[in-house]
Design an enzyme around this catalytic site. Structure first.
Site, mmCIF file in Angstrom:
data_model
loop_
_atom_site.group_PDB
_atom_site.id
_atom_site.type_symbol
_atom_site.label_atom_id
_atom_site.label_comp_id
_atom_site.label_asym_id
_atom_site.label_seq_id
_atom_site.Cartn_x
_atom_site.Cartn_y
_atom_site.Cartn_z
ATOM 1 N N SER A 189 0.827 -1.208 0.000
ATOM 2 C CA SER A 189 0.000 0.000 0.000
ATOM 3 C C SER A 189 0.859 1.255 0.000
ATOM 4 O O SER A 189 1.999 1.256 0.494
ATOM 5 C CB SER A 189 -0.916 0.020 1.231
ATOM 6 O OG SER A 189 -1.730 -1.122 1.266
HETATM 7 N N1 SAM Z 1 -0.971 -3.753 3.721
HETATM 8 C C1 SAM Z 1 -0.249 -4.553 2.791
HETATM 9 C C2 SAM Z 1 1.172 -4.113 2.699
HETATM 10 O O1 SAM Z 1 1.541 -3.166 3.396
HETATM 11 O O2 SAM Z 1 1.926 -4.709 1.932
HETATM 12 C C3 SAM Z 1 -0.852 -4.458 1.431
HETATM 13 C C4 SAM Z 1 -1.915 -5.411 1.219
HETATM 14 S S1 SAM Z 1 -2.408 -5.570 -0.449
HETATM 15 C C5 SAM Z 1 -3.004 -3.992 -0.858
HETATM 16 C C6 SAM Z 1 -3.901 -6.519 -0.156
HETATM 17 C C7 SAM Z 1 -3.649 -7.944 0.225
HETATM 18 O O3 SAM Z 1 -4.892 -8.553 0.541
HETATM 19 C C8 SAM Z 1 -3.066 -8.787 -0.924
HETATM 20 O O4 SAM Z 1 -1.867 -9.363 -0.491
HETATM 21 C C9 SAM Z 1 -4.139 -9.840 -1.193
HETATM 22 O O5 SAM Z 1 -3.614 -11.095 -1.566
HETATM 23 C C10 SAM Z 1 -4.836 -9.901 0.155
HETATM 24 N N2 SAM Z 1 -6.199 -10.438 0.142
HETATM 25 C C11 SAM Z 1 -7.194 -10.232 -0.760
HETATM 26 N N3 SAM Z 1 -8.306 -10.900 -0.378
HETATM 27 C C12 SAM Z 1 -7.999 -11.534 0.787
HETATM 28 C C13 SAM Z 1 -8.729 -12.371 1.681
HETATM 29 N N4 SAM Z 1 -10.000 -12.702 1.473
HETATM 30 N N5 SAM Z 1 -8.096 -12.833 2.770
HETATM 31 C C14 SAM Z 1 -6.805 -12.512 3.027
HETATM 32 N N6 SAM Z 1 -6.064 -11.722 2.226
HETATM 33 C C15 SAM Z 1 -6.661 -11.240 1.127
#
Ligand code: SAM
Length: 227
Positions: free
Chosen positions: A77
Site C-alpha cells: 500500500s
Molecule cells: N498492507 C499490505 C502491505 O503493506 O503490503 C498491502 C496489502 S495488499 C493492498 C492486499 C492484500 O490482501 C493482498 O496481499 C491480497 O492477496 C490480500 N487479500 C485479498 N483478499 C484476501 C482475503 N480474502 N483474505 C486474506 N487476504 C486477502
C-alpha cells in the site's frame, strides 16, 4: 523491538543508508502535510525501512508516496494509505488486532511496532510465507494465517481492532461479529475501481456506527464474504 533492524538483514543485500533515512524523513514530512497527525504512527513509519519490503527494481522509489507491485500480482500500500488506516485504528499497546491482507507485511510491522497483539491473514501462499519470515526477521511475533480473511479469524476473536487492506464490495458480517463492543473496524468498501474508507465502531452486540471517509483504490478482497 531490536536495536538495529538493518543488522538483522544481510548487509550485502539490504542496507538502511543515510540516504534512505533522509528519504524516509522527507516522506514523513509529506504525510504530515497530507493530514497525518498521529505522532506514534509517524514515528513507527520513520523507523521501519520501507525499502526492505519492495522489489529491488523499485528500491530508489521506496520513499515516494506510492503503492508498488509485490509478488502474486498484489501491492504494497501507499504510505499515506498505511498511515491513514493506522491512524484511524487509534491503536493502544496490547490491542488484539486482526489484519486482513498481510501482503508485504509492511503494514503488519507498523502495527507491531505500535505494540499490538497481531493476527494477520493472507490468502496468497507465496505472500503468506514471505511475510511470516519477514516478521520473524524483524524480531517481532505475530500469528500469521493462510486463508480467507473475509470470514475473519474466529479462533482468536473478538478483536479490539480490525483492519482490511483490500477493497470489499460490502461490509462482511463476520468481521463485525468478530469485533469487541467498543472496537473499531477500518475497511475500504466500493466497486472494483474505487472504494471509500469506512470507519466502524461497534456500539453493542447488534449495533454499530459507521463513518464514510476518503476515496482509495485497493486490490480486491477476494473470498466468501467478498468478491
Ligand atoms: N498492507 C499490505 C502491505 O503493506 O503490503 C498491502 C496489502 S495488499 C493492498 C492486499 C492484500 O490482501 C493482498 O496481499 C491480497 O492477496 C490480500 N487479500 C485479498 N483478499 C484476501 C482475503 N480474502 N483474505 C486474506 N487476504 C486477502
Amino acid at each position: 523491538m531490536p536495536l538495529s533492524i538493518a543488522s538483522l538483514f544481510c548487509k550485502a543485500i539490504m542496507e538502511d543508508t543515510y540516504k534512505d533515512r533522509g528519504a524516509r524523513k522527507r516522506l514523513i514530512q509529506e504525510l504530515r502535510t497530507k493530514g497525518i497527525v498521529d505522532e506514534k504512527v509517524l514515528t513507527a513509519m520513520l523507523k521501519i525501512p520501507r525499502h526492505f519490503f519492495i522489489q529491488s527494481e523499485f528500491r530508489s522509489h521506496a520513499y515516494q508516496d506510492k503503492a508498488f507491485k509485490i509478488d502474486a500480482g498484489q501491492t504494497i500500500s501507499q504510505p499515506y494509505t498505511v498511515a491513514y488506516q493506522t491512524q484511524l485504528l487509534q491503536i493502544e499497546p496490547g490491542d488484539k488486532v486482526l489484519e486482513v491482507g498481510t501482503g508485504s507485511a509492511y503494514q503488519s510491522i507498523i502495527l507491531l511496532e505500535l505494540g499490538v497483539n497481531l493476527f494477520t491473514i493472507e490468502r496468497q501462499e507465496e505472500l503468506f510465507k514471505k511475510a511470516h519470515a519477514r516478521i520473524s526477521k524483524f524480531g517481532y511475533k505475530a500469528t500469521c494465517i493462510l486463508g480467507d480473511g473475509s470470514k475473519g479469524y474466529i479462533e482468536a476473536a473478538p478483536y479490539d481492532k480490525i483492519i482490511v487492506t483490500a477493497g470489499a464490495p460490502v461490509l462482511p458480517d463476520s468481521l463485525i461479529n468478530q469485533l469487541k463492543v467498543g472496537g473499531i473496524l477500518i475497511i475500504p468498501i466500493g466497486d472494483s475501481k474505487i472504494q471509500k474508507m469506512h470507519s466502524i465502531v461497534k456500539t453493542s452486540a447488534t449495533t454499530f456506527e459507521e463513518i464514510t471517509l476518503e476515496n482509495f483504490k485497493f486490490v480486491p478482497l477476494i473470498g466468501e464474504q467478498a468478491w
